[in-house]
Design an enzyme around this catalytic site. Structure first.
Site, PDB file in Angstrom:
ATOM      1  N   SER A  65       0.839  -1.207   0.000  1.00  0.00           N
ATOM      2  CA  SER A  65       0.000   0.000   0.000  1.00  0.00           C
ATOM      3  C   SER A  65       0.869   1.252   0.000  1.00  0.00           C
ATOM      4  O   SER A  65       1.995   1.246   0.486  1.00  0.00           O
ATOM      5  CB  SER A  65      -0.889   0.029   1.246  1.00  0.00           C
ATOM      6  OG  SER A  65      -1.658  -1.141   1.345  1.00  0.00           O
TER       7      SER A  65
HETATM    8  N1  SAH Z   1      -0.078  -4.912   4.313  1.00  0.00           N
HETATM    9  C1  SAH Z   1       0.555  -5.256   3.063  1.00  0.00           C
HETATM   10  C2  SAH Z   1      -0.391  -5.033   1.904  1.00  0.00           C
HETATM   11  C3  SAH Z   1      -0.376  -6.201   0.994  1.00  0.00           C
HETATM   12  S1  SAH Z   1      -1.634  -6.277  -0.210  1.00  0.00           S
HETATM   13  C4  SAH Z   1       1.876  -4.532   2.892  1.00  0.00           C
HETATM   14  O1  SAH Z   1       2.194  -3.632   3.701  1.00  0.00           O
HETATM   15  O2  SAH Z   1       2.641  -4.875   1.988  1.00  0.00           O
HETATM   16  C5  SAH Z   1      -2.830  -7.332   0.569  1.00  0.00           C
HETATM   17  C6  SAH Z   1      -2.393  -8.736   0.873  1.00  0.00           C
HETATM   18  O3  SAH Z   1      -3.533  -9.427   1.370  1.00  0.00           O
HETATM   19  C7  SAH Z   1      -1.882  -9.565  -0.299  1.00  0.00           C
HETATM   20  O4  SAH Z   1      -0.602 -10.041   0.008  1.00  0.00           O
HETATM   21  C8  SAH Z   1      -2.876 -10.718  -0.408  1.00  0.00           C
HETATM   22  O5  SAH Z   1      -2.282 -11.947  -0.785  1.00  0.00           O
HETATM   23  C9  SAH Z   1      -3.411 -10.775   1.013  1.00  0.00           C
HETATM   24  N2  SAH Z   1      -4.726 -11.421   1.149  1.00  0.00           N
HETATM   25  C10 SAH Z   1      -5.797 -11.373   0.315  1.00  0.00           C
HETATM   26  N3  SAH Z   1      -6.827 -12.093   0.815  1.00  0.00           N
HETATM   27  C11 SAH Z   1      -6.410 -12.609   2.003  1.00  0.00           C
HETATM   28  C12 SAH Z   1      -7.011 -13.452   2.985  1.00  0.00           C
HETATM   29  N4  SAH Z   1      -8.256 -13.901   2.870  1.00  0.00           N
HETATM   30  N5  SAH Z   1      -6.276 -13.787   4.069  1.00  0.00           N
HETATM   31  C13 SAH Z   1      -5.004 -13.341   4.224  1.00  0.00           C
HETATM   32  N6  SAH Z   1      -4.379 -12.546   3.324  1.00  0.00           N
HETATM   33  C14 SAH Z   1      -5.064 -12.187   2.221  1.00  0.00           C
END
Ligand code: SAH
Length: 221
Positions: A65
């Site tokens: 993000s």
């Molecule tokens: N907080 C992260 C943002 C990553 S984007 C950062 O700072 O980099 C969101 C992430 O959520 C992705 O890696 C995706 O694989 C994960 N995601 C999507 N659905 C999910 C679920 N049901 N449970 C756990 N993770 C999930």
């Protein structure tokens, strides 16, 4: 591996000023984000963009993000040191590191094995002591509940009720809810019943979707 340098620290100071200009005024969030080397959560070739206010690609078609979104969600969380926080969507581990730097006890869940492996190792190397789990965030982490705070960093179709049930009464969940774009919600749990929460909305955002079930990826199939 690229290390932290004066150049990166200078870029980070500029990022902090940019966050202030965008209305972030929680000093705990700002000082945590001043301390966490965001460039070390990205591929080396993206190093020079690490402190711009941009969402950037990480592996498995996901994104880290943008700094103002990380700051905004962290500020909305209104957490205090030592609180137990559940994060859904570890991704690169950057948001996890920011919460650790704010002194929280962080439990983070990622559904993609490849991202989970990389983030877990990276967080350990950089001395951020989060507990990392490979799992489906829709189920939360019942064995570690209850949590003081929940932060969801992917776009959910709706508020996951299993996760709500793992939040303490008086606890706060920050979650983007919607389809292609999502509305940022701050949900305060007011009682143990399924309807016992208050919602406030904070504008539109674009997150990658929150998907169900685990993804072990091509590497391990
Ligand atoms: N907080 C992260 C943002 C990553 S984007 C950062 O700072 O980099 C969101 C992430 O959520 C992705 O890696 C995706 O694989 C994960 N995601 C999507 N659905 C999910 C679920 N049901 N449970 C756990 N993770 C999930």
């Amino acid at each position: 591996m690229v290390k932290d340098s004066f150049k990166h620290q200078g870029w980070r100071s500029q990022m902090i000023q940019m966050l202030r200009d965008k209305g972030i005024d929680d000093e705990d969030v700002l000082s945590a984000m001043r301390s966490v080397p965001r460039h070390l959560f990205l591929e080396t070739m993206l190093d020079y963009m690490a402190y711009e206010d941009k969402a950037l690609p990480i592996k498995c078609g996901q994104t880290i993000s943008q700094p103002s979104t990380v700051a905004f969600q962290s500020q909305l969380l209104d957490a205090k040191p030592e609180m137990k926080v559940l994060e859904v969507g570890t991704g690169s581990g950057y948001q996890t590191a920011v919460l650790c730097a704010m002194g929280m006890k962080v439990f983070t869940v990622e559904r993609q094995k490849e991202l989970f492996d990389i983030a877990k190792e990276r967080l350990m190397e950089l001395n951020y002591y989060a507990k990392c789990f490979l799992g489906d965030g829709y189920a939360g982490l019942p064995e570690y509940a209850p949590f003081d705070r929940v932060i969801i960093t992917c776009g959910a179709r709706e508020i996951p009720m299993d996760v709500m049930s793992q939040l303490k009464v008086g606890g706060v969940m920050v979650i983007p809810v919607g389809g292609k774009s999502q509305e940022m919600l701050r949900v305060v749990k007011t009682g143990e019943g399924p309807e016992d929460f208050l919602k406030q909305t904070f504008g539109d955002f674009k997150f990658v979707p929150m998907l169900e079930k685990l993804d072990y990826g091509k590497v391990n199939r």
